[in-house]
Design a protein around this motif. Structure first.
Motif, PDB file in Angstrom:
ATOM      1  N   THR A  54       0.864  -1.172   0.000  1.00 36.10           N
ATOM      2  CA  THR A  54       0.000   0.000   0.000  1.00 36.10           C
ATOM      3  C   THR A  54       0.900   1.221   0.000  1.00 36.10           C
ATOM      4  OG1 THR A  54      -0.088   0.087   2.409  1.00 36.10           O
ATOM      5  CG2 THR A  54      -1.806  -1.167   1.322  1.00 36.10           C
ATOM      6  N   GLU A  58      -1.572   5.627   3.239  1.00 36.96           N
ATOM      7  CA  GLU A  58      -2.632   4.662   3.543  1.00 36.96           C
ATOM      8  C   GLU A  58      -2.190   3.710   4.654  1.00 36.96           C
ATOM      9  OE1 GLU A  58      -6.248   2.562   3.365  1.00 36.96           O
ATOM     10  OE2 GLU A  58      -5.672   4.576   2.727  1.00 36.96           O
ATOM     11  N   ARG A  61      -2.382   5.511   7.948  1.00 40.86           N
ATOM     12  CA  ARG A  61      -3.776   5.651   8.377  1.00 40.86           C
ATOM     13  C   ARG A  61      -4.299   4.332   8.953  1.00 40.86           C
ATOM     14  NH1 ARG A  61      -8.509   4.281   6.956  1.00 40.86           N
ATOM     15  NH2 ARG A  61      -7.978   3.357   4.962  1.00 40.86           N
ATOM     16  N   ARG A  62      -4.012   3.240   8.264  1.00 42.18           N
ATOM     17  CA  ARG A  62      -4.467   1.929   8.735  1.00 42.18           C
ATOM     18  C   ARG A  62      -3.794   1.540  10.048  1.00 42.18           C
ATOM     19  NH1 ARG A  62      -4.405  -1.810   3.274  1.00 42.18           N
ATOM     20  NH2 ARG A  62      -6.006  -0.655   2.127  1.00 42.18           N
TER      21      ARG A  62
END
Length: 143
Positions: A54, A58, A61-62
């Motif tokens: 990714t 991202e 954020r995850r």
């Protein structure tokens, strides 16, 4: 993206040439064994062995949402391959980011390592760990 495939393609080409030479020399068994070896090496150094990457934003954020580690890696890195193989199926729990595909990820690694792109760099709870022991990463994934 193409840079990630240079080493695997070279391994396949070299393996094909070596195997063809053995086959022409009258050793078809040795040719098949050598070709298989080169195919396995090409697969091991390719991006195919790793979970889907990714982007850095991202992944961050995850990781903030689920607390899982972020693993910054690059294709062809034997230390990344070692970590991936030692983690086994647990590797899919981490967020994997290919630094060759994401300039922001490469910048994160350079900031964590003092200017170079040493991988694997694992970020847990905002703190970077350069080339950590696979057992330690396994513990972080178990949390």
């Amino acid at each position: 993206m193409t840079r990630a495939w240079i080493l695997p393609v070279l391994l396949l080409l070299c393996g094909s040439l070596v195997a063809a030479g053995r086959a022409a020399g009258g050793s078809p068994g040795a040719a098949v064994a050598l070709l298989l070896l080169f195919v396995l090496l090409a697969a091991a150094t390719s991006p195919l062995v790793f979970p889907r990457s990714t982007g850095a934003a991202e992944a961050r954020r995850r990781a903030e949402a689920d607390g899982r580690p972020i693993v910054y890696w690059r294709p062809g890195c034997v230390f990344c391959l070692r970590l991936r193989l030692r983690l086994g199926v647990r590797a899919r729990r981490a967020h994997w980011v290919d630094i060759w595909r994401d300039p922001e990820a490469a910048a994160v690694v350079r900031a964590a390592t003092g200017g170079d792109e040493t991988v694997p760099t694992v970020v847990v709870a905002g703190r970077a760990h350069v080339n950590p022991a696979p057992a330690w990463v396994r513990e972080q994934l178990a949390r």
